[in-house]
Design an enzyme around this catalytic site. Sequence first.
Site, short mmCIF file in Angstrom:
data_model
loop_
_atom_site.label_atom_id
_atom_site.label_comp_id
_atom_site.label_asym_id
_atom_site.label_seq_id
_atom_site.Cartn_x
_atom_site.Cartn_y
_atom_site.Cartn_z
N ALA A 127 0.83 -1.20 0.00
CA ALA A 127 0.00 0.00 0.00
C ALA A 127 0.87 1.25 0.00
CB ALA A 127 -0.91 0.01 1.22
N GLU A 195 2.77 -7.01 7.25
CA GLU A 195 1.88 -6.02 7.86
C GLU A 195 1.98 -5.96 9.38
OE1 GLU A 195 -0.06 -6.90 3.87
OE2 GLU A 195 1.10 -7.98 5.39
#
Length: 325
Positions: A127, A195
């Site tokens: 992202a 993450e």
Amino acid sequence: MAALLGRRALIQAFRVHTADRDNVCRLVSSSCCTRQYGLPGKKLVTSHGAAIRYYSSDSKDDLRVRYLDGEDSGIVVVGLNRPKAKNAISKNLVKMMFETVEDIKKNNKVRSVIICSLVPGIFCAGADLKERAKMHQSEVGPFVSKARALITELGNLPVPTIAAIDGAALGGGLEMALSCDIRISSNNAKMGLVEAKLAIIPGAGGTQRLPRAIGVALAKELIFAARAVDGKEALRLGLVSHSVEQNESGDAAYLRALELAREINPQGPIAVRMAKLAINQGIEVDLATGLAIEEACYAQVIPTKDRLEGLAAFKEKRRPHFKGE
């Protein structure tokens, strides 16, 4: 020399920006894309003086798509092209990829799709955290949902998809690759769902697709530890199907992916689509239901002209010419 020729082949695949919907060239009948773009920005040059890669900061060039022609007609190459952001997944990139997926779904001439990077040393860094930091908290959820929907749509494409991982594929970048049918990496590529380092979890299918690819225990280990592995380890784990030695041009995985797409290209296109559907649907159910799904998919190929062409070619000892009919 082989490396230079390979790089020229890759860059030739990105002279047309088909994500611009008003100027999209589709493979219909025997037509091919001819519009070319000279892009401003950084330019690398081969020893023969031919430009091999262009970069641009213009957002319309974040994704560059080429429908190949000639003997490679039917192969679509989708190139991520955000060098300054390491191909991070932004709002604009998600929008452009959705448009590209829709174009591919509507085109029954497409036989396979390669997703790769035009940026050396990177596939996709996940992202775009710089963009996300500027979002209001209320925007984050909808954006993640849209990115998740995009990756689901990639996975649902009816034709074979190949991820060519010539560099780092982290977080959402690896989730994008996991949605593809086949993954090919260079030995020095880095892959991981990292993450947990940011106190979040994979949000675009990683917790579901990674266990299906390498098994539950190994997937938990990699996700819990936010660990990245190289191409050789990814091959050992079953995360990728092939891991190849990187070349001087940095596109060894892409070239291997192109070889594989060329193996798929001459096969019966309806048969390949039905085989993908049978596998994808069947793997999620019990064996008896899976066999029923296979039977239903087989029924779809029986009345096709391609099946009759395959039988005739076998009898006449010649190469079949399938039309997807």
